[in-house]
Enzyme design. Structure first.
Site, PDB file in Angstrom:
ATOM      1  N   VAL A 124       0.728  -1.101  -0.029  1.00 24.26           N
ATOM      2  CA  VAL A 124       0.172  -0.025   0.011  1.00 24.26           C
ATOM      3  C   VAL A 124       0.906   1.402   0.163  1.00 24.26           C
ATOM      4  O   VAL A 124       0.106   2.328  -0.058  1.00 24.26           O
ATOM      5  CB  VAL A 124      -0.956   0.214   1.277  1.00 24.26           C
ATOM      6  CG1 VAL A 124      -2.107  -0.920   1.275  1.00 24.26           C
ATOM      7  CG2 VAL A 124      -0.338   0.020   2.396  1.00 24.26           C
ATOM      8  N   GLY A 125       2.202   1.058  -0.069  1.00 20.11           N
ATOM      9  CA  GLY A 125       3.072   2.283   0.029  1.00 20.11           C
ATOM     10  C   GLY A 125       4.274   1.845  -0.124  1.00 20.11           C
ATOM     11  O   GLY A 125       4.896   0.886   0.310  1.00 20.11           O
ATOM     12  N   LYS A 126       5.307   2.854  -0.780  1.00 16.69           N
ATOM     13  CA  LYS A 126       6.639   2.546  -1.144  1.00 16.69           C
ATOM     14  C   LYS A 126       7.121   3.953  -0.975  1.00 16.69           C
ATOM     15  O   LYS A 126       6.729   4.857  -1.539  1.00 16.69           O
ATOM     16  CB  LYS A 126       6.555   2.085  -2.645  1.00 16.69           C
ATOM     17  CG  LYS A 126       7.803   0.744  -2.866  1.00 16.69           C
ATOM     18  CD  LYS A 126       7.748   0.404  -4.294  1.00 16.69           C
ATOM     19  CE  LYS A 126       8.833  -0.139  -4.758  1.00 16.69           C
ATOM     20  NZ  LYS A 126       8.876  -1.488  -4.502  1.00 16.69           N
TER      21      LYS A 126
ATOM     22  N   ARG B 282      11.380   6.021   0.055  1.00 12.59           N
ATOM     23  CA  ARG B 282      12.774   5.792   0.512  1.00 12.59           C
ATOM     24  C   ARG B 282      12.821   4.823   1.511  1.00 12.59           C
ATOM     25  O   ARG B 282      13.766   4.150   1.874  1.00 12.59           O
ATOM     26  CB  ARG B 282      13.421   7.133   0.648  1.00 12.59           C
ATOM     27  CG  ARG B 282      13.753   7.588  -0.493  1.00 12.59           C
ATOM     28  CD  ARG B 282      14.313   8.997  -0.500  1.00 12.59           C
ATOM     29  NE  ARG B 282      13.514  10.019  -1.084  1.00 12.59           N
ATOM     30  CZ  ARG B 282      13.821  11.237  -1.132  1.00 12.59           C
ATOM     31  NH1 ARG B 282      15.006  11.868  -0.601  1.00 12.59           N
ATOM     32  NH2 ARG B 282      12.869  12.319  -1.979  1.00 12.59           N
ATOM     33  N   TYR B 283      11.734   4.766   2.591  1.00 16.75           N
ATOM     34  CA  TYR B 283      11.921   4.251   3.838  1.00 16.75           C
ATOM     35  C   TYR B 283      11.760   2.700   3.477  1.00 16.75           C
ATOM     36  O   TYR B 283      12.090   1.842   4.563  1.00 16.75           O
ATOM     37  CB  TYR B 283      10.977   4.831   4.720  1.00 16.75           C
ATOM     38  CG  TYR B 283       9.475   4.413   4.151  1.00 16.75           C
ATOM     39  CD1 TYR B 283       8.849   3.277   4.238  1.00 16.75           C
ATOM     40  CD2 TYR B 283       8.780   5.383   3.290  1.00 16.75           C
ATOM     41  CE1 TYR B 283       7.388   2.923   3.675  1.00 16.75           C
ATOM     42  CE2 TYR B 283       7.464   5.092   2.670  1.00 16.75           C
ATOM     43  CZ  TYR B 283       6.808   4.155   3.078  1.00 16.75           C
ATOM     44  OH  TYR B 283       5.685   3.768   2.196  1.00 16.75           O
ATOM     45  N   GLY B 284      11.245   2.324   2.501  1.00 15.76           N
ATOM     46  CA  GLY B 284      10.933   0.871   2.385  1.00 15.76           C
ATOM     47  C   GLY B 284       9.597   0.671   1.814  1.00 15.76           C
ATOM     48  O   GLY B 284       9.290   1.538   1.035  1.00 15.76           O
ATOM     49  N   GLU B 285       8.831  -0.216   2.362  1.00 14.77           N
ATOM     50  CA  GLU B 285       7.449  -0.521   2.083  1.00 14.77           C
ATOM     51  C   GLU B 285       6.517  -0.613   2.757  1.00 14.77           C
ATOM     52  O   GLU B 285       7.049  -1.073   4.045  1.00 14.77           O
ATOM     53  CB  GLU B 285       7.578  -1.681   0.920  1.00 14.77           C
ATOM     54  CG  GLU B 285       8.108  -1.591  -0.291  1.00 14.77           C
ATOM     55  CD  GLU B 285       8.226  -3.064  -1.122  1.00 14.77           C
ATOM     56  OE1 GLU B 285       7.804  -4.094  -0.406  1.00 14.77           O
ATOM     57  OE2 GLU B 285       8.815  -3.230  -2.189  1.00 14.77           O
ATOM     58  N   VAL B 286       5.255  -0.155   2.626  1.00 18.37           N
ATOM     59  CA  VAL B 286       4.316  -0.610   3.590  1.00 18.37           C
ATOM     60  C   VAL B 286       3.356  -1.462   2.865  1.00 18.37           C
ATOM     61  O   VAL B 286       2.724  -1.332   1.739  1.00 18.37           O
ATOM     62  CB  VAL B 286       3.445   0.519   4.068  1.00 18.37           C
ATOM     63  CG1 VAL B 286       2.352   0.155   5.175  1.00 18.37           C
ATOM     64  CG2 VAL B 286       4.307   1.528   4.733  1.00 18.37           C
TER      65      VAL B 286
ATOM     66  N   ASP C   3       9.428  14.441  12.337  1.00 19.53           N
ATOM     67  CA  ASP C   3       9.392  14.355  10.921  1.00 19.53           C
ATOM     68  C   ASP C   3       7.911  14.292  10.909  1.00 19.53           C
ATOM     69  O   ASP C   3       7.369  13.660   9.952  1.00 19.53           O
ATOM     70  CB  ASP C   3      10.080  12.863  10.354  1.00 19.53           C
ATOM     71  CG  ASP C   3       9.980  12.859   8.921  1.00 19.53           C
ATOM     72  OD1 ASP C   3       9.866  14.111   8.161  1.00 19.53           O
ATOM     73  OD2 ASP C   3      10.185  12.086   8.461  1.00 19.53           O
TER      74      ASP C   3
HETATM   75  N1  ADE Z   1       0.469   3.488   5.203  1.00 20.97           N
HETATM   76  C1  ADE Z   1       1.420   3.420   6.154  1.00 20.97           C
HETATM   77  N2  ADE Z   1       1.014   3.022   7.295  1.00 20.97           N
HETATM   78  C2  ADE Z   1      -0.081   2.539   7.162  1.00 20.97           C
HETATM   79  C3  ADE Z   1      -1.096   1.960   8.058  1.00 20.97           C
HETATM   80  N3  ADE Z   1      -0.834   1.703   9.386  1.00 20.97           N
HETATM   81  N4  ADE Z   1      -2.287   1.550   7.870  1.00 20.97           N
HETATM   82  C4  ADE Z   1      -2.473   2.032   6.200  1.00 20.97           C
HETATM   83  N5  ADE Z   1      -1.693   2.473   5.563  1.00 20.97           N
HETATM   84  C5  ADE Z   1      -0.578   2.772   5.877  1.00 20.97           C
END
Ligand code: ADE
Length: 506
Positions: A207-209, A211-215, A329
């Site tokens: 659900v996310g990418k 510099r920190y890595g990925e979620v 941050d």
């Molecule tokens: N993106 C980053 N952290 C998240 C989270 N805890 N739940 C849903 N999306 C996110």
């Protein structure tokens, strides 16, 4: 109820068996001798029984004997090197009653019950059994609490209508950990449980990418969890966040809920995971891209972020003590939107910790710096007093003002709403350099522009005033998080948006 009963029964069973074994053991060592079956013609029997330290059964060329002997004769009595002699010794009342010779002696059948192993061995085995049982039961209990909390959760969240998103607040697992957090001094799940949980997670979708890595959204026992997989170059953030979540009591509605941290080795590289509550609406940054808000929802969001920041910034000196924490941050990408229209603050990888009562300032050793776009003037011109904790709080307040600005742009007043834009979008390029930011913020002393419509609404005009007071060049002149929270919650104390109402909703 079922699992408690099961737990109680299993524990009781295990304890009972241990007690029996220990009692037998003590019996053997006590002055009271064993009662053995006695069948011989030596006149040592008393009504077919005798007492001794050991019972024996012997078979010598078809002649059987049963009886007792003392411990000091055990060695010679209990061994046989003769082909036509079978001897069996045992410890236990009447344990020699049903022993018969083995079939290889003249084809005789046997129903021998083997002698019990040494009591020490039994105790070790039982303790091992007890340990395994306790682990299994802890897991069963843990699952039970999870389901209990699921059931207790109020499915109706009235305030959710304000931002026209589905009902509900935290995911159902949100309170599982209270059991661990509130009992004793622990701040979360024990490390072993964290590791075990993390390894039971299935990753579902990224659900996310960055510099920190990925979620990733993952599932654990059928429920969604968020898994942040840190890039190897940002391992210090994982260490810092893990350290903070595991040492500081941080459970708060407006701080992202921690579940577990785990470090694994995969193909000789280290994988660092941080498992947290999952919020399907994603980050505030994502949310603002496609959502516009009513002023009340804007207030609710701003107030919730302020509440989270107050909790971070505040040192608590009591049995539930907590050091003060500055985030360093804060930005819309590090804030998550919950289904009830409140937000929670995430990413403590750069946080600094301070305790006045214990007299320490821990700035960590993360080479990472904050996001340039959100850097306060004193960070950009490097005049910040790095040895003073207040300085870090003041930089958070600067960033808080920018987050409020992003939210207010997406708030509809008089039918007008602006598109989402990041702070200073009109003054610096995408991914601005440190120097570009410094020129705008320190040299030119520019501030984000505020649309006229905001001055015509009582809530928005108050938020505008707050923003301006978060953006003073002089960091000491800025509002504190507590002042921001108080002003926002006072705005309409009788309405649904006071701190008390926020608290009641959660
Ligand atoms: N993106 C980053 N952290 C998240 C989270 N805890 N739940 C849903 N999306 C996110």
């Amino acid at each position: 109820m079922g699992s408690s009963a099961l737990l109680a029964a299993v524990l009781a069973g295990v304890f009972l068996s241990i007690t029996v074994i220990q009692a037998d053991d003590l019996d053997d060592r006590s002055d009271e001798k064993l009662l053995c079956i006695c069948e011989n013609d030596k006149g040592t029997c008393n009504n077919g029984t005798c007492r001794g330290d050991n019972c024996f059964y012997s078979w010598l060329s078809g002649r059987e004997e049963r009886g007792c002997f003392s411990e000091k004769h055990r060695r010679e009595q209990c061994s046989s090197s003769l082909k036509n002699l079978f001897v069996h010794c045992c410890k236990g009342n009447k344990c020699n009653a049903f022993i018969t010779p083995p079939p290889n002696i003249n084809g005789e059948p046997t129903t021998t019950s083997p002698e019990l192993p040494r009591p020490e061995l039994w105790i070790s085995v039982s303790l091992l059994l007890l340990f395994t049982t306790v682990c299994v039961c802890a897991f069963v209990l843990f699952m039970r609490f999870r389901h209990a909390h699921c059931r207790l959760k109020d499915p109706e969240d009235h305030s959710a209508a304000m931002i026209k998103v589905p009902n509900g607040d935290d995911p159902a697992y949100g309170d599982i950990f209270d059991e661990f957090c509130t009992s004793g001094s622990g701040t979360g799940l024990p490390y072993l449980v964290q590791r075990t949980m993390a390894r039971q997670i299935s990753l579902v979708e990224c659900v996310g990418k960055g510099r920190y890595g990925e979620v990733w959204r993952g599932t654990w026992m059928g429920e969604s969890v968020a898994v942040k997989i840190f890039s190897s170059r940002d391992e210090q953030s994982w260490f810092r966040e893990t350290e903070i979540y595991n040492t500081v009591q941080l459970r708060h509605d407006n701080i992202l809920g921690f579940i577990a941290s785990d470090m694994t080795s995969k193909n000789s590289s280290t994988q660092l995971w941080l498992v947290t509550h999952f919020h399907e609406l994603g980050s505030l940054y994502d949310f603002l891209q496609y959502s516009s808000l009513e002023p009340e929802s804007c207030l609710r969001m701003c107030l919730s972020v302020a509440c989270g920041l107050v909790h971070l910034h505040t040192e608590i000196v009591s049995s539930q003590e907590k050091p003060a924490i500055a985030h360093r941050d804060l930005k819309s990408r590090n804030i998550l939107v919950k289904r009830n229209g409140q937000c929670c603050i995430a990413d403590l990888g750069l946080a600094v910790i301070h305790s006045q009562s214990h007299d320490y300032l821990d700035v960590g050793n993360n080479p990472r710096v904050g996001t340039k776009r959100y850097m306060a003037p004193e960070v950009l011109d490097e005049t910040i007093r790095v040895d003073v904790f207040e300085s870090y709080k003041q930089t958070d307040i600067w960033a808080l003002g920018l987050v409020f600005w992003e939210i207010t742009r997406r708030t509809i007043v008089n039918g007008i709403v602006e598109e989402y834009r990041p702070p200073f979008f009109d003054l610096v390029p995408t991914d601005p350099s440190f120097e570009e930011m410094k020129k705008v913020v320190c040299v030119d002393q520019q501030r984000p522009s505020l649309h006229n419509r905001l001055h015509s609404h009582p809530i928005l005009s108050t938020i505008v005033k707050i923003m301006k007071e978060c953006w003073y060049q002089n960091p000491t002149a800025r509002l504190t998080a507590l002042r921001v929270r108080k002003t926002l919650s006072k705005m309409d104390i009788d309405s649904d948006f006071s701190v008390e109402k926020l608290k009641r909703d959660t």
